[in-house]
Design a protein around this motif. Structure first.
Motif, PDB file in Angstrom:
ATOM      1  N   LYS A 294       6.018 -15.552  10.457  1.00 40.50           N
ATOM      2  CA  LYS A 294       7.224 -16.361  10.492  1.00 40.50           C
ATOM      3  C   LYS A 294       8.135 -15.835   9.391  1.00 40.50           C
ATOM      4  N   LEU A 295       9.362 -15.540   9.732  1.00 38.71           N
ATOM      5  CA  LEU A 295      10.286 -14.948   8.768  1.00 38.71           C
ATOM      6  C   LEU A 295      11.089 -16.040   8.064  1.00 38.71           C
ATOM      7  N   ALA A 296      10.449 -17.043   7.552  1.00 35.23           N
ATOM      8  CA  ALA A 296      11.148 -18.157   6.927  1.00 35.23           C
ATOM      9  C   ALA A 296      11.561 -17.888   5.482  1.00 35.23           C
ATOM     10  N   PRO A 297      10.668 -17.461   4.624  1.00 36.30           N
ATOM     11  CA  PRO A 297      11.067 -17.364   3.218  1.00 36.30           C
ATOM     12  C   PRO A 297      12.157 -16.321   2.997  1.00 36.30           C
ATOM     13  N   PRO A 298      13.216 -16.676   2.260  1.00 37.74           N
ATOM     14  CA  PRO A 298      14.294 -15.714   1.979  1.00 37.74           C
ATOM     15  C   PRO A 298      13.801 -14.478   1.231  1.00 37.74           C
ATOM     16  N   LYS A 299      12.790 -14.639   0.392  1.00 40.22           N
ATOM     17  CA  LYS A 299      12.266 -13.482  -0.338  1.00 40.22           C
ATOM     18  C   LYS A 299      11.680 -12.453   0.619  1.00 40.22           C
ATOM     19  N   LEU A 300      11.030 -12.920   1.674  1.00 41.21           N
ATOM     20  CA  LEU A 300      10.473 -12.013   2.674  1.00 41.21           C
ATOM     21  C   LEU A 300      11.594 -11.286   3.413  1.00 41.21           C
ATOM     22  N   GLN A 301      12.685 -11.973   3.672  1.00 46.00           N
ATOM     23  CA  GLN A 301      13.847 -11.348   4.313  1.00 46.00           C
ATOM     24  C   GLN A 301      14.412 -10.242   3.430  1.00 46.00           C
ATOM     25  N   ARG A 302      14.493 -10.486   2.132  1.00 44.23           N
ATOM     26  CA  ARG A 302      14.997  -9.470   1.209  1.00 44.23           C
ATOM     27  C   ARG A 302      14.066  -8.273   1.160  1.00 44.23           C
ATOM     28  N   LEU A 303      12.755  -8.526   1.245  1.00 48.94           N
ATOM     29  CA  LEU A 303      11.797  -7.418   1.227  1.00 48.94           C
ATOM     30  C   LEU A 303      11.940  -6.544   2.468  1.00 48.94           C
ATOM     31  N   VAL A 304      12.164  -7.147   3.629  1.00 49.19           N
ATOM     32  CA  VAL A 304      12.376  -6.377   4.857  1.00 49.19           C
ATOM     33  C   VAL A 304      13.634  -5.523   4.704  1.00 49.19           C
ATOM     34  N   ALA A 305      14.712  -6.124   4.206  1.00 46.66           N
ATOM     35  CA  ALA A 305      15.969  -5.383   4.022  1.00 46.66           C
ATOM     36  C   ALA A 305      15.796  -4.248   3.021  1.00 46.66           C
ATOM     37  N   ALA A 306      15.094  -4.489   1.934  1.00 45.09           N
ATOM     38  CA  ALA A 306      14.876  -3.444   0.930  1.00 45.09           C
ATOM     39  C   ALA A 306      14.046  -2.299   1.493  1.00 45.09           C
ATOM     40  N   GLU A 307      13.046  -2.604   2.291  1.00 46.65           N
ATOM     41  CA  GLU A 307      12.205  -1.558   2.881  1.00 46.65           C
ATOM     42  C   GLU A 307      12.988  -0.743   3.908  1.00 46.65           C
ATOM     43  N   VAL A 308      13.834  -1.398   4.690  1.00 48.38           N
ATOM     44  CA  VAL A 308      14.679  -0.673   5.644  1.00 48.38           C
ATOM     45  C   VAL A 308      15.623   0.261   4.892  1.00 48.38           C
ATOM     46  N   LEU A 309      16.240  -0.219   3.811  1.00 43.81           N
ATOM     47  CA  LEU A 309      17.124   0.636   3.007  1.00 43.81           C
ATOM     48  C   LEU A 309      16.364   1.809   2.400  1.00 43.81           C
ATOM     49  N   PHE A 310      15.138   1.586   1.967  1.00 37.60           N
ATOM     50  CA  PHE A 310      14.336   2.668   1.409  1.00 37.60           C
ATOM     51  C   PHE A 310      14.093   3.749   2.454  1.00 37.60           C
ATOM     52  N   HIS A 311      13.780   3.340   3.676  1.00 37.90           N
ATOM     53  CA  HIS A 311      13.539   4.323   4.736  1.00 37.90           C
ATOM     54  C   HIS A 311      14.819   5.070   5.108  1.00 37.90           C
ATOM     55  N   VAL A 312      15.948   4.395   5.106  1.00 36.48           N
ATOM     56  CA  VAL A 312      17.220   5.068   5.377  1.00 36.48           C
ATOM     57  C   VAL A 312      17.508   6.088   4.276  1.00 36.48           C
TER      58      VAL A 312
ATOM     59  N   GLN B 159       8.595  -1.738  -5.405  1.00 37.05           N
ATOM     60  CA  GLN B 159       8.652  -1.428  -3.970  1.00 37.05           C
ATOM     61  C   GLN B 159       7.265  -1.392  -3.354  1.00 37.05           C
ATOM     62  N   ARG B 160       6.273  -0.903  -4.095  1.00 34.22           N
ATOM     63  CA  ARG B 160       4.905  -0.882  -3.574  1.00 34.22           C
ATOM     64  C   ARG B 160       4.349  -2.292  -3.414  1.00 34.22           C
ATOM     65  N   VAL B 161       4.660  -3.166  -4.368  1.00 35.01           N
ATOM     66  CA  VAL B 161       4.218  -4.560  -4.265  1.00 35.01           C
ATOM     67  C   VAL B 161       4.917  -5.234  -3.083  1.00 35.01           C
ATOM     68  N   GLY B 162       6.209  -4.945  -2.898  1.00 37.30           N
ATOM     69  CA  GLY B 162       6.939  -5.502  -1.765  1.00 37.30           C
ATOM     70  C   GLY B 162       6.373  -5.033  -0.439  1.00 37.30           C
ATOM     71  N   LEU B 163       6.010  -3.766  -0.360  1.00 42.20           N
ATOM     72  CA  LEU B 163       5.420  -3.231   0.863  1.00 42.20           C
ATOM     73  C   LEU B 163       4.065  -3.882   1.141  1.00 42.20           C
ATOM     74  N   ALA B 164       3.272  -4.088   0.108  1.00 40.97           N
ATOM     75  CA  ALA B 164       1.986  -4.754   0.278  1.00 40.97           C
ATOM     76  C   ALA B 164       2.177  -6.199   0.743  1.00 40.97           C
ATOM     77  N   THR B 165       3.213  -6.848   0.249  1.00 45.86           N
ATOM     78  CA  THR B 165       3.515  -8.224   0.668  1.00 45.86           C
ATOM     79  C   THR B 165       3.910  -8.258   2.138  1.00 45.86           C
ATOM     80  N   LEU B 166       4.751  -7.321   2.549  1.00 41.74           N
ATOM     81  CA  LEU B 166       5.145  -7.252   3.956  1.00 41.74           C
ATOM     82  C   LEU B 166       3.940  -6.974   4.850  1.00 41.74           C
ATOM     83  N   ASP B 167       3.076  -6.102   4.394  1.00 44.24           N
ATOM     84  CA  ASP B 167       1.867  -5.782   5.159  1.00 44.24           C
ATOM     85  C   ASP B 167       0.983  -7.019   5.315  1.00 44.24           C
ATOM     86  N   ALA B 168       0.829  -7.779   4.237  1.00 45.82           N
ATOM     87  CA  ALA B 168       0.016  -8.994   4.307  1.00 45.82           C
ATOM     88  C   ALA B 168       0.665 -10.062   5.183  1.00 45.82           C
TER      89      ALA B 168
END
Length: 156
Positions: free
Chosen positions: A102-120, A138-147
């Protein structure tokens, strides 16, 4: 990397990429809604395949993970369908969302946006020089997204 250098790099990235609207497509409706809202609030021009007038230089697909079919195959077939709306040198990013996410928490939304920007930024490293490795944050954010059940893939 200092904040000043990071801001300069993001401005250069935005100037290069945003010459055409970002194409947001997929079948994960909730994720697409959040991504479109975030793009509008950030002032990023976005479009979908029905209303695109020029080829997109950045394509972000938000797909729902399906247990019956490979997400990679699903993403590749969706990208093939959108080929007429994509520039040949476009960066293609796929965000795979599992059913339990569920994409509810705003922090999770920011992590998705940051990871997309990193890939770009990685895909355009020949145009815009920058860092090639992730920071600890960024590694902690990626681990959070993975979890949380997200996978982010880059196709080109």
């Amino acid at each position: 990397m200092t904040r000043k250098r990071r801001a300069e790099r993001l401005r250069a990235l935005a100037a290069h990429v945003l010459t055409a609207p970002v194409l947001l497509e997929g079948d994960a409706e909730q994720l697409l809604t959040v991504m479109r809202t975030g793009a509008r609030s950030a002032g990023i021009p976005e479009t979908d395949h029905a209303s695109s007038t020029q080829p997109a230089r950045v394509v972000v697909l938000a797909i729902q993970r399906d247990a019956r079919r490979s997400s990679l195959v699903k993403a590749a077939s969706m990208l093939r369908e959108l080929d007429d709306h994509i520039a040949p040198d476009a960066v293609r990013i796929v965000v795979v969302q599992s059913r339990r996410t569920k994409l509810a928490p705003p922090k999770l939304q920011r992590l998705v946006a940051a990871e997309v920007l990193f890939h770009v930024a990685l895909a355009l490293s020949n145009v815009i020089p920058g860092q090639k490795e992730r920071t600890l944050r960024q590694r902690v954010g990626l681990a959070t997204l993975d979890a949380a059940g997200f996978r982010i893939l880059r196709f080109g």
